[in-house]
Design an enzyme around this catalytic site. Structure first.
Site, PDB file in Angstrom:
ATOM      1  N   ASP A 338       0.757  -1.208  -0.196  1.00  0.00           N
ATOM      2  CA  ASP A 338       0.013  -0.018  -0.042  1.00  0.00           C
ATOM      3  C   ASP A 338       0.975   1.317  -0.084  1.00  0.00           C
ATOM      4  OD1 ASP A 338      -1.969   1.579   0.148  1.00  0.00           O
ATOM      5  OD2 ASP A 338      -2.296   1.576   2.456  1.00  0.00           O
ATOM      6  N   GLU A 341       2.118   2.952   3.136  1.00  0.00           N
ATOM      7  CA  GLU A 341       3.518   2.414   3.705  1.00  0.00           C
ATOM      8  C   GLU A 341       4.813   2.871   3.078  1.00  0.00           C
ATOM      9  OE1 GLU A 341       3.382   0.230   6.518  1.00  0.00           O
ATOM     10  OE2 GLU A 341       1.199   0.722   6.190  1.00  0.00           O
ATOM     11  N   ASP A 369      -2.324  -3.549   4.279  1.00  0.00           N
ATOM     12  CA  ASP A 369      -1.128  -2.935   3.964  1.00  0.00           C
ATOM     13  C   ASP A 369      -0.493  -3.712   2.886  1.00  0.00           C
ATOM     14  OD1 ASP A 369      -1.733  -0.845   5.615  1.00  0.00           O
ATOM     15  OD2 ASP A 369      -1.052  -1.850   7.332  1.00  0.00           O
TER      16      ASP A 369
END
Length: 619
Positions: A338, A341, A369
């Protein structure tokens, strides 16, 4: 007598700089740094300003240290150049005046500058390699042309192609420009290479300094200057010339719109690129640019047409994904990260993944994520610049990464329960919680450690998540690397097929666990669109969210209530049929939830009844 006219400007000319040699060297250093896009150009520019104001001659670089903006580094460079000057011209060579050769070149360049003010009639334009304006000493100075595949080359081509679209707004925002230019660039516009702090976007500074690009407004808007438009047009024509190969020189090479009235023999490479970019945005490998960097579409018929084309492309790709069967060896396992991050100082994780040699993409994930996709391997198509995007199927593993301080904040503001609920409903059956202890960073938190540990244990025992605890970002990257290697080995001999999320039954996960040689997976586009947080919700979903706001009513308990009463209306009808107040309070107490099939209990049942049936404000 008429009044004497007012004299404007300086009454006396400023004296010449007594250190012209130092001035020349600093100017060369500044120009070299600017051409490379280095920020040291600003340091040299400040030093130049201080040197021009100093009225006394300097004997060496050390003496210049008394001036503002002169540090040890600049002084040492001046001393090194001074030693070289003495070796070439003798120890008695003057340093407070320019050598004759330098003066002659200056005079020659000034003559060229004056002659260029009266331009001659232009001849047929020369190729890019031959267009070199006259420079110092009568030698031809090469014109600045960014290399193919560089950030500057991609930015110029993108802005030029955008200017050809009818009804264009004439400029592009940064996020828009990065996303559109990324497929034309060999490096990332957002993530620097290993061991470097510069990205492909750093070349934009050089384009601005070369007066090829114009930056205005806030937020910044980027547009081409006249020089930039001329260069970009030549680059675009060269690109088309390379692509067409055998060429149709008699045809109009500027036709870039689809549906051109030219003959069918003309290969429209630019239109193919636009189609590929739309497909790539739908389900292909995401650009390294964060996919969340969206922008408002331009208010014109052209933008509406492109949006409509993109929507129809999405439908076509989804239809093509249905019934897809990928045999072993025809796909690669790719880690999807993602974009959140990789922002706000989180680039260390990406750098660790690069060091470990992990095949990953950065894109917008609406839930979780990290996850993995099986991406189809594709071969280039004749007549197209790039191969078509491969279809992608999402593996059953999804990771939610939490620092211990972020976990504390999510528990306090209610995000923790909602995130777990959305992970359970996303369609992937093996959710993982990756918890980073962060060492001493976890010592100053708003919740006691026992509360956090209990929340982590509940996530594993009650919610059924696999919880992996690590110490820092490096261990997180190591775990993602090991998981990627494990999944590559796990799926190396498997045939995977595409399944629809809508047709997924309650017994399907058990059947899927029994499959050994093959597995059924969702397409990435269907998964990501189904996990949108702020999408249109059904009455059932809204009711579930309302129930989960009650303290002590978890996702499992909310699902159990929904199995009996799917809407608020059905629950209120059930309350109306109860004969007494006590029966209404106990209506939900015997509902079973979770794997252990425990009762919801009278306390929660009473709370739900009071919430929906109390007249007036709650006490």
């Amino acid at each position: 007598m008429p009044p004497e006219p007012v004299r404007l400007g300086r009454k006396r000319p400023l004296p010449a700089c007594p250190n012209p040699l130092f001035l020349q060297w600093l100017t060369e250093l500044r120009d070299q740094a600017a051409e490379r896009g280095q920020k040291t150009q600003y340091v040299y520019q400040k030093a130049l300003g201080s040197l021009k104001k100093y009225p006394l001659p300097l004997r060496n670089g050390k003496e210049a240290k008394i001036l503002q903006n002169f540090g040890d580094g600049i002084c040492k460079i001046l001393d090194d150049r001074l030693e070289k000057h003495y070796r070439e011209n003798g120890r008695d060579a003057p340093i407070h005046s320019l050598p004759k050769s330098v003066k002659a070149s200056y005079q020659h360049s000034s003559k060229l500058a004056s002659s260029s003010s009266n331009p001659r009639p232009q001849k047929e334009p020369l190729p890019l390699e031959s267009r070199r304006p006259q420079g110092d000493g009568g030698r031809r100075k090469r014109e600045y042309v960014p290399q193919k595949g560089s950030g500057g080359h991609a930015v110029l081509l993108t802005l030029y192609r955008q200017s050809l679209v009818p009804g264009t707004k004439g400029f592009m925002f940064k996020n828009e420009l990065q996303t559109e230019a990324q497929p034309l660039c060999d490096k990332s516009f957002t993530v620097p290479d290993l061991g470097s702090k510069y990205t492909a976007w750093s070349s934009v500074t050089t384009l601005i300094q070369k007066e090829l690009l114009l930056k205005t407004h806030n937020p910044a808007r980027y547009s081409l200057t006249e020089l930039g438009l001329d260069l970009a047009e030549r680059l675009h024509e060269e690109e088309k010339g390379r692509g067409e190969g055998l060429g149709a020189k008699g045809k109009d090479e500027r036709c870039v719109a689809k549906g051109t009235e030219e003959g069918s023999a003309t290969v429209d490479l630019t239109a193919d690129e636009d189609e590929e970019e739309d497909e790539r945005d739908v389900c292909g490998p995401a650009d390294v640019v964060p996919a969340s960097t969206t922008w408002a579409p331009s208010q014109g018929s052209a933008s509406r047409d492109m949006d409509q084309a993109q929507r129809s492309q999405t439908v076509d790709v989804d239809r093509a994904a249905k019934g897809v069967s990928l045999s072993p060896g025809s796909y690669d396992i790719v880690l999807c990260v993602d974009f959140i991050e990789t922002t706000g100082g989180k680039q260390e994780l990406v750098k660790e993944l690069q060091r470990n040699g992990v095949n990953f993409d950065i894109r917008k994930l609406h839930v979780g994520d990290f996850l993995w996709v099986a991406r189809e391997r594709v071969t280039p198509v004749p007549g197209q610049l790039r191969p078509p995007p491969g279809r992608e199927l999402v593996l059953d593993y999804i990771i939610e990464r939490k620092r211990i301080d972020d976990l504390c904040g999510s528990i306090m503001d209610g995000r923790f329960k909602e995130q777990k609920f959305r992970l359970k409903r996303c369609g992937l059956h093996k959710p993982i919680y990756l918890v980073e202890e962060c060492g001493s960073a976890g010592a100053h938190l708003s919740l006691p450690e026992s509360t956090l540990q209990q929340a982590i244990i509940n996530t594993q025992v009650v919610d059924g998540f696999f919880v992996k605890r690590v110490q820092d970002v490096k261990e997180s990257a190591a775990y993602l690397t090991v998981m990627t290697r494990h999944l590559e080995k796990l799926y190396q001999n498997r045939t995977i097929i595409c399944r629809s999320r809508e047709l997924e039954g309650d017994g399907e996960p058990e059947a899927r666990r029994q499959e050994k040689a093959s597995c059924s997976l969702m397409s990435f586009n269907e998964f990501n669109q189904g996990a949108v947080k702020n999408k249109c919700q059904t009455v059932r979903e809204v009711f579930a969210r309302q129930l989960m706001q009650i303290s002590g009513l978890s996702g499992d308990k909310a699902v159990a209530v929904l199995e009996h009463y799917s809407t608020v209306s059905s629950l209120l009808k059930a309350y109306d049929q109860c004969p007494s107040e006590a029966d209404k309070e106990k209506l939900l107490s015997n509902i079973k939830y979770g794997k252990l099939k425990r009762n919801l209990g009278p306390a929660l049942s009473r709370t739900v009844y009071q919430l929906y049936c109390t007249q007036g404000p709650l006490s």
